[in-house]
Design a protein around this motif. Structure first.
Motif, PDB file in Angstrom:
ATOM      1  N   UNK A 162       0.849  -1.199   0.000  1.00 48.27           N
ATOM      2  CA  UNK A 162       0.000   0.000   0.000  1.00 48.27           C
ATOM      3  C   UNK A 162       0.879   1.240   0.000  1.00 48.27           C
ATOM      4  N   UNK A 163       0.520   2.184  -0.823  1.00 45.77           N
ATOM      5  CA  UNK A 163       1.254   3.443  -0.886  1.00 45.77           C
ATOM      6  C   UNK A 163       0.713   4.369   0.205  1.00 45.77           C
ATOM      7  N   UNK A 164       1.595   4.964   1.012  1.00 42.94           N
ATOM      8  CA  UNK A 164       1.097   5.862   2.072  1.00 42.94           C
ATOM      9  C   UNK A 164       0.220   6.980   1.495  1.00 42.94           C
ATOM     10  N   UNK A 165       0.492   7.395   0.276  1.00 43.62           N
ATOM     11  CA  UNK A 165      -0.304   8.459  -0.328  1.00 43.62           C
ATOM     12  C   UNK A 165      -1.545   7.943  -1.055  1.00 43.62           C
ATOM     13  N   UNK A 166      -1.886   6.671  -0.826  1.00 44.86           N
ATOM     14  CA  UNK A 166      -3.040   6.093  -1.513  1.00 44.86           C
ATOM     15  C   UNK A 166      -2.577   5.234  -2.672  1.00 44.86           C
ATOM     16  N   UNK A 167      -3.384   4.254  -3.032  1.00 43.77           N
ATOM     17  CA  UNK A 167      -3.030   3.371  -4.136  1.00 43.77           C
ATOM     18  C   UNK A 167      -2.020   2.314  -3.702  1.00 43.77           C
ATOM     19  N   UNK A 168      -1.372   1.716  -4.671  1.00 42.84           N
ATOM     20  CA  UNK A 168      -0.425   0.643  -4.366  1.00 42.84           C
ATOM     21  C   UNK A 168       0.865   0.849  -5.144  1.00 42.84           C
ATOM     22  N   UNK A 169       1.942   0.309  -4.593  1.00 43.74           N
ATOM     23  CA  UNK A 169       3.220   0.307  -5.295  1.00 43.74           C
ATOM     24  C   UNK A 169       3.543  -1.134  -5.629  1.00 43.74           C
ATOM     25  N   UNK A 170       3.879  -1.389  -6.874  1.00 43.90           N
ATOM     26  CA  UNK A 170       4.293  -2.742  -7.237  1.00 43.90           C
ATOM     27  C   UNK A 170       5.800  -2.841  -7.057  1.00 43.90           C
ATOM     28  N   UNK A 171       6.217  -3.567  -6.040  1.00 43.93           N
ATOM     29  CA  UNK A 171       7.650  -3.679  -5.742  1.00 43.93           C
ATOM     30  C   UNK A 171       8.289  -4.764  -6.605  1.00 43.93           C
ATOM     31  N   UNK A 172       7.546  -5.854  -6.799  1.00 46.49           N
ATOM     32  CA  UNK A 172       8.043  -6.946  -7.636  1.00 46.49           C
ATOM     33  C   UNK A 172       6.928  -7.317  -8.604  1.00 46.49           C
ATOM     34  N   UNK A 173       7.265  -7.375  -9.879  1.00 45.12           N
ATOM     35  CA  UNK A 173       6.252  -7.507 -10.920  1.00 45.12           C
ATOM     36  C   UNK A 173       6.470  -8.797 -11.721  1.00 45.12           C
ATOM     37  N   UNK A 174       5.701  -9.821 -11.378  1.00 43.96           N
ATOM     38  CA  UNK A 174       5.749 -11.097 -12.094  1.00 43.96           C
ATOM     39  C   UNK A 174       7.184 -11.614 -12.278  1.00 43.96           C
ATOM     40  N   UNK A 175       7.878 -11.776 -11.170  1.00 39.46           N
ATOM     41  CA  UNK A 175       9.258 -12.253 -11.233  1.00 39.46           C
ATOM     42  C   UNK A 175       9.281 -13.774 -11.245  1.00 39.46           C
ATOM     43  N   UNK A 176      10.051 -14.317 -12.169  1.00 37.50           N
ATOM     44  CA  UNK A 176      10.261 -15.759 -12.222  1.00 37.50           C
ATOM     45  C   UNK A 176      11.765 -16.010 -12.260  1.00 37.50           C
ATOM     46  N   UNK A 177      12.235 -16.761 -11.260  1.00 36.84           N
ATOM     47  CA  UNK A 177      13.672 -17.026 -11.144  1.00 36.84           C
ATOM     48  C   UNK A 177      13.871 -18.473 -10.744  1.00 36.84           C
ATOM     49  N   UNK A 178      14.909 -19.089 -11.290  1.00 34.62           N
ATOM     50  CA  UNK A 178      15.254 -20.432 -10.850  1.00 34.62           C
ATOM     51  C   UNK A 178      16.710 -20.437 -10.429  1.00 34.62           C
ATOM     52  N   UNK A 179      16.954 -20.752  -9.183  1.00 37.25           N
ATOM     53  CA  UNK A 179      18.305 -20.685  -8.651  1.00 37.25           C
ATOM     54  C   UNK A 179      18.782 -22.095  -8.332  1.00 37.25           C
ATOM     55  N   UNK A 180      19.918 -22.448  -8.903  1.00 32.28           N
ATOM     56  CA  UNK A 180      20.406 -23.834  -8.789  1.00 32.28           C
ATOM     57  C   UNK A 180      21.093 -24.080  -7.450  1.00 32.28           C
ATOM     58  N   UNK A 181      21.206 -25.354  -7.104  1.00 29.02           N
ATOM     59  CA  UNK A 181      21.905 -25.740  -5.880  1.00 29.02           C
ATOM     60  C   UNK A 181      23.374 -25.344  -5.968  1.00 29.02           C
TER      61      UNK A 181
END
Lengths: 378, 264
Positions: free
Chosen positions: A16-35
């Motif tokens: 939630x944005x303090x000034x109203x509305x929303x902030x998208x901090x992460x937008x449809x992130x897809x990651x694969x991290x190997x061992x």
């Protein structure tokens, strides 16, 4: 053991944005991290890299999407039930405990026996070269030492994944460089997956097996340091990693391996390699790194040897700057375009203008493989 | 900072200021050992007023009441006040501004008004006035003070230490007991100390909410000096000053032994 150590599948995080509305901090992130991988999340502040890390740690929950650790969906699992540990930017040491108690805290929570705790804490302190410091309080240690305690405290738990949030950010440059090498060596030694958040591109290039470059909540490119640097997939990545020159133009002709771009503001044409799909007439950005151009005089041309290659242009030297290992030259490329060119100082001379003088009329050349054609964004 | 000495006139001025504060107390202490019954002239040294004091059943009862009230109200108001400070530090919720302001209003409200309102309130719900009502009142006026002190301490509190504790396997409750509370303990102790001393010497609110048999030391002293300040009152006051001084000293030592949290 599942295929990936950590996987982010279409993760979105909105605040939630303090000034109203929303902030998208992460937008449809897809990651694969190997061992066992040293994986960096790289981007400017506010790009969503820290939020992504905090979601893996369990301090934040995704708005949508799912995070898997070793194949298990995490959902709303609290931090104390996840097989990951974090090294915080502020170190977050417990000031009221000794170094030993700090490092032992995680083992105590697991209910490890007193004897084994002592053994493991001492081994951890030895690993980060703090043997014998156990009875001190955090305040009595230097910044670099506190950083090592934070590392030992997380590693002593033998996590499947270690999360590091700009752990070297508070250290001075020299210590930071030392710690970079140490961290990398340590990661190879313990074989634990590291997810490393940083805004320092040099740090990411030095240490990582792979890097994910983020901006404005989006994952732009994932690849090995050499791929990210040599084959950026967009203008932001080319600009953010290292230094580069941008030229603007329109696609004139395409063949399977090369693209010919006619530059705006001049008659000149550049031959480069396409990074993406292009059509004739498309507006494009051309990226050429300063160290990947060569300045030469017209002697070969005078003696009748035409350079049998494209991308040779007459230029004028605007100024040069001596910085020890390199000379940084600004050239007038024509059409109102100035380019940065870096040349190694392979001659030892006291004359800083030994190579070029301002106003000199010369030639520049760049190999087509060094001319990267990128789609124009926005 | 250099170790420069202040100018002479500044030093004299400071000395006068301290004298202004402490001279009356010094007079009071001296006259508590006076053989004369009137606080005018020094006659000779005696401890008889202390003897009278220790045999005064009313004073002993008042002391006992005062301590019971002070300890009980301090403990309860410290717990509630600390939790309130933590909540205000940690959460943002609708009505946050109002919750914050309303908590501090009792600090500036005239004590008489608070005393009267509490009396009216206790009467309306049919509570018998006595130790219980005094204690409840003291808890009420102490909570804002504790919250104020603890919040000051929480300013700059690095909440990543709580995240670190949870990250290392501690659940919320363990995190609170092992990490949060020890870190803010100096602030909690300061708050408790303030609450204790406020409760010890409160007169106005106690006056309104006291009942038969619940006389506290301040009330007792006021009734003793209705006609004249006797050396017995001087002796009692001397002991009191000494007690507060010791409590403060203990607080200072406790604070110092706690490592102050590093501000970053």
């Amino acid at each position: 053991m599942s295929q990936f150590a950590v996987e982010l599948r279409d993760v979105v995080k909105r605040f939630p944005n303090p000034g109203g509305g929303e902030i998208t901090a992460v937008n449809h992130a897809t990651l694969q991290i190997n061992h066992g991988e040293f994986f960096s999340l790289l981007g400017p502040s506010g790009c969503g890299k820290t939020t992504s890390l905090r979601m893996v740690a369990g301090f934040e929950w995704p708005t949508s999407g799912e995070i898997f650790i070793d194949g298990k969906p995490m959902g709303r699992t609290p931090p104390f039930l996840r097989p990951v540990n974090t090294v915080f930017q502020s170190y977050a040491l417990f000031q009221h405990m000794t170094i030993f108690q700090n490092v032992a805290f995680g083992l105590e929570m697991e209910g490890v026996s007193r004897e084994e705790t002592r053994r493991r804490v001492e081994a951890a302190l030895e690993m980060v070269q703090l043997t014998g410091m156990g009875s001190r309080k955090p305040r009595q240690l230097s910044g670099g030492q506190q950083q090592r305690v934070a590392l030992a405290r997380a590693l002593v738990k033998r996590p499947a994944v270690l999360l590091l949030d700009e752990p070297l950010g508070a250290l001075d440059l020299k210590l930071r460089k030392e710690m970079q090498l140490e961290l990398k060596a340590l990661q190879e030694q313990v074989g634990i997956t590291f997810i490393y958040v940083t805004h320092d591109q040099e740090e990411a290039l030095t240490m990582s097996d792979r890097i994910a470059v983020m901006n404005k909540g989006n994952v732009l490119q994932i690849g090995a340091p050499v791929e990210i640097y040599e084959r950026p997939n967009c203008r932001f990545v080319a600009d953010f990693i290292g230094e580069t020159n941008f030229l603007f133009g329109k696609v004139k002709a395409i063949d399977p391996d090369f693209v010919i771009v006619s530059l705006h503001g001049s008659e000149r044409e550049l031959v480069g390699i396409p990074l993406g799909k292009f059509y004739s007439g498309q507006e494009v950005v051309v990226s050429v790194r300063p160290e990947k151009m060569r300045i030469f005089d017209d002697t070969p041309l005078k003696i009748g040897v035409t350079p049998n290659q494209p991308n040779c242009f007459p230029i004028r030297i605007i100024n040069t700057m001596y910085i020890g290992s390199d000379t940084r030259i600004v050239i007038d490329f024509g059409g109102g375009t100035q380019l940065k060119v870096w040349e190694q100082n392979h001659l030892s001379t006291l004359d800083t203008l030994a190579y070029y003088a301002p106003g000199q009329e010369l030639w520049v050349t760049m190999r087509p493989e060094n001319v990267l054609i990128l789609p124009q964004e926005e | 900072m250099s170790e420069k000495k202040p100018a002479l006139w500044l030093r004299i001025y400071a000395l006068l200021a301290y004298a202004y504060i402490y001279f009356p107390i010094l007079i009071l202490i001296i006259f508590s050992f006076n053989t004369q019954k009137i606080n005018v002239r020094w006659e000779g040294f005696t401890l008889q007023w202390y003897k009278v004091l220790f045999n005064d059943q009313n004073v002993i009862l008042a002391t006992r009441n005062t301590l019971i009230i002070a300890f009980t109200s301090t403990i309860i108001s410290t717990v509630i006040g600390t939790l309130a400070a933590l909540a205000l530090q940690r959460y943002r919720f609708p009505g946050y501004g109002a919750a914050e302001s309303l908590l501090y209003v009792p600090v500036i409200i005239p004590e008489v008004v608070m005393g009267i309102s509490l009396l009216a309130f206790f009467a309306s719900i049919g509570l018998t006035l006595g130790l219980g009502t005094i204690t409840l009142s003291h808890i009420a006026f102490n909570i804002p003070f504790v919250t104020l002190v603890v919040r000051a301490r929480l300013h700059g509190f690095d909440k990543s230490i709580e995240e670190a504790a949870m990250d290392l396997g501690a659940n919320e409750l363990t995190t609170f007991w092992r990490v949060t509370l020890p870190t803010i303990m100096p602030g909690v102790l300061s708050g408790a100390l303030l609450a204790f001393t406020l409760s010890l010497d409160d007169y106005v609110i106690t006056y309104f909410t006291a009942g038969p048999g619940s006389t506290t030391l301040p009330l007792r002293i006021f009734s003793m000096v209705r006609f004249a300040v006797t050396p017995e009152v001087n002796a009692l006051s001397t002991l009191w000053v000494l007690t507060v001084f010791i409590v403060l000293l203990i607080g200072q030592i406790a604070q110092r032994s706690q490592s102050p949290q590093q501000t970053r």
